[in-house]
Scaffold this active site. Structure first.
Site, PDB file in Angstrom:
ATOM      1  N   SER A  16      -0.958 -77.735  21.458  1.00  0.00           N
ATOM      2  CA  SER A  16      -0.481 -76.673  22.355  1.00  0.00           C
ATOM      3  C   SER A  16      -1.658 -76.141  23.164  1.00  0.00           C
ATOM      4  O   SER A  16      -2.795 -76.597  22.982  1.00  0.00           O
ATOM      5  CB  SER A  16       0.173 -75.561  21.539  1.00  0.00           C
ATOM      6  OG  SER A  16      -0.761 -75.033  20.633  1.00  0.00           O
ATOM      7  N   GLY A  19      -2.122 -75.827  28.853  1.00  0.00           N
ATOM      8  CA  GLY A  19      -1.957 -75.248  30.183  1.00  0.00           C
ATOM      9  C   GLY A  19      -0.768 -75.804  30.950  1.00  0.00           C
ATOM     10  O   GLY A  19      -0.821 -75.967  32.168  1.00  0.00           O
ATOM     11  N   ASP A 151       7.458 -81.527  17.597  1.00  0.00           N
ATOM     12  CA  ASP A 151       7.870 -80.348  16.822  1.00  0.00           C
ATOM     13  C   ASP A 151       9.366 -80.449  16.546  1.00  0.00           C
ATOM     14  O   ASP A 151      10.134 -80.834  17.440  1.00  0.00           O
ATOM     15  CB  ASP A 151       7.686 -79.039  17.630  1.00  0.00           C
ATOM     16  CG  ASP A 151       6.235 -78.733  17.921  1.00  0.00           C
ATOM     17  OD1 ASP A 151       5.364 -79.395  17.345  1.00  0.00           O
ATOM     18  OD2 ASP A 151       5.991 -77.815  18.749  1.00  0.00           O
ATOM     19  N   LYS A 190     -11.450 -90.277  24.458  1.00  0.00           N
ATOM     20  CA  LYS A 190     -10.547 -91.079  23.639  1.00  0.00           C
ATOM     21  C   LYS A 190      -9.104 -90.982  24.134  1.00  0.00           C
ATOM     22  O   LYS A 190      -8.567 -89.893  24.318  1.00  0.00           O
ATOM     23  CB  LYS A 190     -10.620 -90.594  22.182  1.00  0.00           C
ATOM     24  CG  LYS A 190     -11.952 -90.924  21.526  1.00  0.00           C
ATOM     25  CD  LYS A 190     -12.067 -92.428  21.386  1.00  0.00           C
ATOM     26  CE  LYS A 190     -13.331 -92.863  20.693  1.00  0.00           C
ATOM     27  NZ  LYS A 190     -13.483 -94.342  20.742  1.00  0.00           N
ATOM     28  N   GLY A 357       1.865 -49.763  25.814  1.00  0.00           N
ATOM     29  CA  GLY A 357       1.951 -50.050  24.386  1.00  0.00           C
ATOM     30  C   GLY A 357       3.054 -49.269  23.713  1.00  0.00           C
ATOM     31  O   GLY A 357       3.776 -48.494  24.357  1.00  0.00           O
ATOM     32  N   CYS A 384       2.283 -46.949  32.003  1.00  0.00           N
ATOM     33  CA  CYS A 384       3.357 -46.736  31.022  1.00  0.00           C
ATOM     34  C   CYS A 384       2.855 -45.855  29.873  1.00  0.00           C
ATOM     35  O   CYS A 384       2.650 -44.672  30.088  1.00  0.00           O
ATOM     36  CB  CYS A 384       3.956 -48.054  30.564  1.00  0.00           C
ATOM     37  SG  CYS A 384       5.672 -47.857  30.056  1.00  0.00           S
ATOM     38  N   LEU A 385       2.595 -46.409  28.670  1.00  0.00           N
ATOM     39  CA  LEU A 385       2.070 -45.540  27.613  1.00  0.00           C
ATOM     40  C   LEU A 385       0.751 -44.905  28.066  1.00  0.00           C
ATOM     41  O   LEU A 385       0.440 -43.776  27.677  1.00  0.00           O
ATOM     42  CB  LEU A 385       1.858 -46.340  26.317  1.00  0.00           C
ATOM     43  CG  LEU A 385       1.382 -45.524  25.116  1.00  0.00           C
ATOM     44  CD1 LEU A 385       2.405 -44.456  24.715  1.00  0.00           C
ATOM     45  CD2 LEU A 385       1.091 -46.418  23.913  1.00  0.00           C
ATOM     46  N   GLU A 408       8.014 -40.182  20.647  1.00  0.00           N
ATOM     47  CA  GLU A 408       7.923 -41.516  20.033  1.00  0.00           C
ATOM     48  C   GLU A 408       7.049 -41.450  18.776  1.00  0.00           C
ATOM     49  O   GLU A 408       7.280 -42.160  17.811  1.00  0.00           O
ATOM     50  CB  GLU A 408       7.311 -42.509  21.045  1.00  0.00           C
ATOM     51  CG  GLU A 408       7.099 -43.913  20.473  1.00  0.00           C
ATOM     52  CD  GLU A 408       6.566 -44.926  21.488  1.00  0.00           C
ATOM     53  OE1 GLU A 408       6.270 -44.532  22.638  1.00  0.00           O
ATOM     54  OE2 GLU A 408       6.437 -46.092  21.115  1.00  0.00           O
ATOM     55  N   HIS A 510       5.223 -50.584  35.686  1.00  0.00           N
ATOM     56  CA  HIS A 510       4.179 -51.594  35.471  1.00  0.00           C
ATOM     57  C   HIS A 510       3.822 -52.294  36.779  1.00  0.00           C
ATOM     58  O   HIS A 510       4.423 -53.320  37.110  1.00  0.00           O
ATOM     59  CB  HIS A 510       4.678 -52.657  34.484  1.00  0.00           C
ATOM     60  CG  HIS A 510       4.864 -52.144  33.099  1.00  0.00           C
ATOM     61  ND1 HIS A 510       3.954 -52.350  32.095  1.00  0.00           N
ATOM     62  CD2 HIS A 510       5.864 -51.414  32.547  1.00  0.00           C
ATOM     63  CE1 HIS A 510       4.375 -51.781  30.980  1.00  0.00           C
ATOM     64  NE2 HIS A 510       5.535 -51.210  31.234  1.00  0.00           N
ATOM     65  N   GLU A 512       1.366 -54.130  37.340  1.00  0.00           N
ATOM     66  CA  GLU A 512       0.738 -55.442  37.086  1.00  0.00           C
ATOM     67  C   GLU A 512       1.716 -56.604  37.203  1.00  0.00           C
ATOM     68  O   GLU A 512       1.311 -57.727  37.499  1.00  0.00           O
ATOM     69  CB  GLU A 512       0.049 -55.447  35.713  1.00  0.00           C
ATOM     70  CG  GLU A 512       0.958 -55.474  34.471  1.00  0.00           C
ATOM     71  CD  GLU A 512       1.438 -54.094  34.009  1.00  0.00           C
ATOM     72  OE1 GLU A 512       1.449 -53.150  34.834  1.00  0.00           O
ATOM     73  OE2 GLU A 512       1.816 -53.969  32.830  1.00  0.00           O
TER      74      GLU A 512
HETATM   75  N1  GLN Z   1       6.214 -46.730  24.193  1.00  0.00           N
HETATM   76  C1  GLN Z   1       6.414 -46.128  25.465  1.00  0.00           C
HETATM   77  C2  GLN Z   1       7.885 -45.993  25.798  1.00  0.00           C
HETATM   78  O1  GLN Z   1       8.707 -46.677  25.256  1.00  0.00           O
HETATM   79  C3  GLN Z   1       5.677 -46.867  26.561  1.00  0.00           C
HETATM   80  C4  GLN Z   1       6.135 -48.278  26.750  1.00  0.00           C
HETATM   81  C5  GLN Z   1       5.156 -49.133  27.498  1.00  0.00           C
HETATM   82  O2  GLN Z   1       3.973 -48.804  27.595  1.00  0.00           O
HETATM   83  N2  GLN Z   1       5.613 -50.275  28.012  1.00  0.00           N
HETATM   84  O3  GLN Z   1       8.252 -45.202  26.632  1.00  0.00           O
END
Ligand code: GLN
Length: 536
Positions: A16, A19, A151, A190, A357, A384-385, A408, A510, A512
């Protein structure tokens, strides 16, 4: 039988992590540059319905699409390379396949038949592969089969490929990615593992059309001839896939090897124009010739596995290129960050990003990192978090709300400045139930975010259950933490900024997930720009 869409299956052998995702994305990029519309699909052989319930340590980040699918991180590569959004249909797992077959069985759709792997599971796989083809949007669908040939769990996928090759023989080809290891003592590359892995595919009834051979050294003519002869492929279909300095070099390496040309030949499609990839080359030129260098701290609890933050680190690359800067990322473990080592860990950084997170592990380190960025006027981006931590930090240290928290983590905090969204309160199932996917957001004129985006209406992707608690909105505003982005329908706070700071932005969404080579994300571009200015 003929089919207007062509299918390219990408399988992997020997090991695995060769790429496949990058090879698939690079091939799609080259086909796109020749004028074909191509998309990529990933089939994952695990039983989870989607990776949304997976810990990032398992397979890295969970990527989220506009339509709210929680998907494999390879879809991020597809979007970053192609600059075309993916969707739910681009990622299918064994869990999802079985789920829909079992649901059909319960509805009685199999009319008393015994439901079996062949034909029922393989039919469902074939349907899922063809959903994208039948949409009429694509000339070519590239389907990446996760896992390694041999697999147990990928057997039904290889069997579905075998059937499709049989049913649509002029419209399907197989690209097999293998490893050609270098034995240092012998001083030799090889080919045996490649031969064996092709043999394994042949046992399953699949003859690969093209072999992409991952190698550290040049595959010379003799080796290419040997591989071609023992694996029944033409000489021009033995493609060298050398280790590259950057994943963004791979499309050009594949172009030199003529992977796209061979694919089109084998599919019976015309070559159309030769890809120029001028913008792509310019991106690479800037990537390799930065005019400045900055250090950004990425604070998260999964930093041991960098794939957990794949889209964030790629966004840094894109935004660095846009600013002609090399962005060095310092990976900072939030769990190991405390008041006593904060200064040592964070000093000298030109910008700090606190990552998304879930849960309490590492949360105090994240809050400390926010405080350090705010008090020392270091450019800050919280995602986010990370944004929620910025709100908690501000409440505790500026508003004086002593045990302010997110519900939370602390359900009975006196100051629940982040609390569960109303629509989340009665949800019990964990999978696919968060606020997911694209929502629109209205930006406040004159704010840092409005300046970054150069517009006041945006759409960004979400993945969360908790939100800024609007009961405290006025307190925050009065104290200088301003909500500069809101959902126009619900009033949910999506962005906060801190006044009298060079650049302090927290985003509930997000950014990103939407940064691509062609469109580096505006928030990341502005954050890196602020970090460069901060350095000066
Ligand atoms: N845990 C947080 C929430 O659920 C943030 C989630 C996250 O960072 N993607 O709101």
């Amino acid at each position: 039988m003929s089919n207007s869409t062509k299918y390219v299956f990408v399988t992997g052998g020997v090991t695995s992590s060769l790429g496949k995702g990058i090879i698939s994305a690079s091939l799609a990029k080259l086909l796109q540059a020749r004028g074909y519309s191509a998309t990529i699909q990933k089939l994952d052989p695990y039983i989870n319905i989607d990776p949304g319930t997976l810990n990032p340590y398992e397979h890295g980040e969970c990527f989220v699409t506009d339509d709210g699918a929680e998907t494999d991180l390879d879809l991020g590569h597809y979007e970053r390379f192609l600059n075309v959004p993916t969707s739910q249909a681009n990622n299918v797992t064994t869990g999802r396949i079985y789920q829909s077959v079992i649901e059909k069985e319960r509805r009685g759709e199999f009319l008393g038949k015994t439901v079996q792997v062949i034909p029922h599971i393989t039919d469902e796989i074939k349907n899922r592969i063809q959903i994208l083809g039948k949409s009429g949007e694509y000339d070519i669908v590239i389907t990446e089969i996760g896992g390694t040939v041999g697999d147990i769990e990928s057997l039904p996928y290889v069997e579905a490929v075998r059937q499709m090759l049989w049913e649509f023989e002029n419209d399907c080809i197989v690209v097999h990615l293998t490893l050609v290891p270098y034995l240092a003592d012998a001083g030799e590359l090889k080919t045996k593992p490649t031969q064996h892995s092709v043999k394994q595919l042949l046992e399953l009834g699949v003859q690969p059309d093209i072999l992409c051979c991952r190698t550290e050294h040049e595959l010379d003519l003799t080796l290419r001839k040997k591989i071609a002869k023992f694996c029944n492929v033409s000489m021009n279909a033995v493609i060298e896939s050398r280790d590259a300095e950057s994943i963004y070099d791979v499309p050009l390496l594949m172009q030199t090897e003529e992977l796209d040309k061979v694919v089109l030949e084998k599919l019976g499609l015309s070559a159309k124009s030769t890809p120029k990839l001028d913008n792509w080359k310019e991106f690479l030129r800037r990537l390799k010739n930065p005019t400045s260098e900055i250090n950004i701290g990425l604070v998260g609890k999964y930093v041991e596995l960098k794939d957990s933050y794949k889209s964030i680190s790629e966004s840094f690359i894109h935004a660095g290129v846009a600013n002609e800067a090399r962005v060095n990322v310092k990976w900072i473990h939030s769990e190991k960050l405390s008041k006593s080592n904060l200064e040592d860990e964070l000093k000298g950084l030109d910008g700090i990003l606190v990552a998304p997170g879930f849960g309490s592990r590492g949360i105090s380190g994240k809050i400390e990192a926010v405080r350090f960025a705010r008090e020392n006027k270091i450019p800050f981006l919280g995602i986010c978090l990370g944004m929620q931590c910025a709100v908690i930090e501000y409440a505790r240290h500026v508003l004086g709300f002593e045990d302010a928290h997110t519900t939370e983590i602390s359900e009975d905090s006196k100051y629940p400045v982040i609390s569960m969204m109303e629509e989340q309160k009665n949800i019990e199932e964990k999978g696919g139930t968060m606020r997911l996917g694209a929502y629109s957001c209205q930006l406040k004129p004159g704010s840092k975010v409005a300046a970054a985006y150069n517009t006041d209406k945006i759409s960004e992707r979400h993945r969360h259950r908790y939100e800024f608690n609007n009961a405290y909105l006025e307190d925050f505003e009065k104290a200088g933490m301003i909500p500069t982005g809101k959902n126009p329908e619900t009033g949910l706070v999506e962005v906060v900024e801190v006044e009298n700071h060079p650049w302090f932005v927290g985003a509930q969404f997000h950014p990103e997930y939407k940064s691509t080579v062609a469109n580096p994300h505006p928030l990341f571009v502005a954050f890196i720009d602020a970090a460069i200015k901060n350095k000066k």
